[in-house]
Structures are given as structure tokens and as C-alpha cells.
Design an enzyme around this catalytic site. Sequence first.
Site, PDB file in Angstrom:
ATOM      1  N   CYS A  96       0.822  -1.207   0.000  1.00  0.00           N
ATOM      2  CA  CYS A  96       0.000   0.000   0.000  1.00  0.00           C
ATOM      3  C   CYS A  96       0.866   1.272   0.000  1.00  0.00           C
ATOM      4  O   CYS A  96       1.489   1.567  -1.005  1.00  0.00           O
ATOM      5  CB  CYS A  96      -0.993  -0.080   1.159  1.00  0.00           C
ATOM      6  N   HIS A 195      -3.535  -5.931   2.364  1.00  0.00           N
ATOM      7  CA  HIS A 195      -3.292  -6.054   3.797  1.00  0.00           C
ATOM      8  C   HIS A 195      -3.953  -7.364   4.222  1.00  0.00           C
ATOM      9  O   HIS A 195      -4.555  -8.062   3.418  1.00  0.00           O
ATOM     10  CB  HIS A 195      -3.961  -4.913   4.555  1.00  0.00           C
TER      11      HIS A 195
HETATM   12  N1  GLN Z   1      -2.466   6.619   2.311  1.00  0.00           N
HETATM   13  C1  GLN Z   1      -2.485   5.782   1.157  1.00  0.00           C
HETATM   14  C2  GLN Z   1      -3.832   5.737   0.469  1.00  0.00           C
HETATM   15  O1  GLN Z   1      -4.843   5.983   1.097  1.00  0.00           O
HETATM   16  C3  GLN Z   1      -2.019   4.400   1.548  1.00  0.00           C
HETATM   17  C4  GLN Z   1      -2.974   3.714   2.483  1.00  0.00           C
HETATM   18  C5  GLN Z   1      -2.384   2.511   3.157  1.00  0.00           C
HETATM   19  O2  GLN Z   1      -1.166   2.315   3.171  1.00  0.00           O
HETATM   20  N2  GLN Z   1      -3.216   1.723   3.762  1.00  0.00           N
HETATM   21  O3  GLN Z   1      -3.906   5.420  -0.710  1.00  0.00           O
END
Ligand code: GLN
Length: 223
Positions: A96, A195
Site C-alpha cells: 500500500c 493487507h
Molecule cells: N495513504 C495511502 C492511500 O490511502 C495508503 C494507504 C495505506 O497504506 N493503507 O492510498
Amino acid sequence: MADKTIKIAYLYEDLMNTYGDSGDVKIIQFWLKKQGYSSQVANISLGDPFNAFDYDFVFFGGGQDFEQTVVAKDLPRHKETLSAYIKAGRPMLGVCGGYQLVGTYYKTNSEVTIKGLDILPFHTVFKADKRMIGDTRYLSEWGEVTAFENHSGQTYFDDQDLLEPLGKMIAGYGNNPQDGVEGLRYRNFIGTYSHGPLLKNRNMATAISKMILSWHEERISTK
Ligand code: GLN
């Protein structure tokens, strides 16, 4: 005696660890142990020195936009070592926010553009129409993967010949709502929106531990 200790670098563990991503590191340690290897995890945080080639595996987890902004300021110090490491085909997993930061940029909700490492040609943009959240399922080269995604960034490849997706969506969004693909594979770099953690999928954990052990043998033999 053979060196049976695997060295893992966890980039910014204290800042980039959303939705159970630390579980990826714990799971890989578990499978390595089953194969007779102990492991050490180094948290490489703000200001810490880092040479990627001292490690058998680099992990970069997810983070909220604010943490990504903080990390992105420190990250350029490591561009050279991470670029050489990734391009040499050494194993790294970016989840992510950690995936996004390997690309050129992430344009956020608040119109702030977070500069990435610019190692691989892809970019990420926030689009107001959709936050991509929920369970995902996709078909990777190693079989089916199930996970959970939660991101507002939509990722697009800028060089379709160089980059391949990690998988084809069966359910959920993955990189963005249009392309029907999840994540990225470039040599032994895997970027993903999964995740859950990703490595609860035994096929993915097996694939990554194979990459790690093969690089480990090479790394210690050239010492
Ligand atoms: N902040 C980033 C997004 O919203 C990554 C989110 C995350 O790592 N869960 O795309």
C-alpha cells in the site's frame, strides 16, 4: 558452519504499519524458522543509515497520508541503495503506502503531491469518487490470493512493458477501479494493496521465502 540467520530490514516500522502489515514480517519469520533459519529484523527509521545489500529481505508497509509525507522527506537518502537492490532482483515487498512510495509520486486528497523514490515507472493519484476498501481476491502467478484493501490512491503503470501486475482481480479493486489488476511485480520486487496481511496466503509466503533464501545464499557466499 553455514550462516542460518536471515536479515530483514523493515523500513519505517514505527510509521508504516497499517492494518496488520507487521504480520507479514512475523509470518515470514515463522516460515523461515520452519526451514531452519533464524531471523533478525532491523527497524530502519528516520535518520537511520541503511545499505539494502546488507539484508536478505526489505519490507515497506502501508501508512496513512500524513505518515507517508513524513517518511517521504527522509526517503531520498535511500534511493540509490534501494534502486540498485530492486534492479538487481533482490527481494522486497511494499504494501500500500510502501508500494506507492517506490513509484514516482502520490498525489493526495489534499492536493499535496508526495514524491516517491522514482525507482519504477508508476504513479498514484487520489480520486474523489472512490475509496477502495474491502475484501479482495485475485489470481497471481502463484495461485489465488485473498486479502483486504483500504486505500484512496489509484495506481497506474507508466511503462506496461517493464511492469507486470501481481494478479488479475476476481473481487475488489486492486490498483485502481479500471484496470482489473492488483499490485506490481518487477523482478523480485512485489508491490501490493493487500493487507490482511498478504502473507497469510501460504502460496505468497512460500514464493517470497524462496526468493529470500536464494538471495541469502548468494549474499553470504560473496562475503
Ligand atoms: N495513504 C495511502 C492511500 O490511502 C495508503 C494507504 C495505506 O497504506 N493503507 O492510498
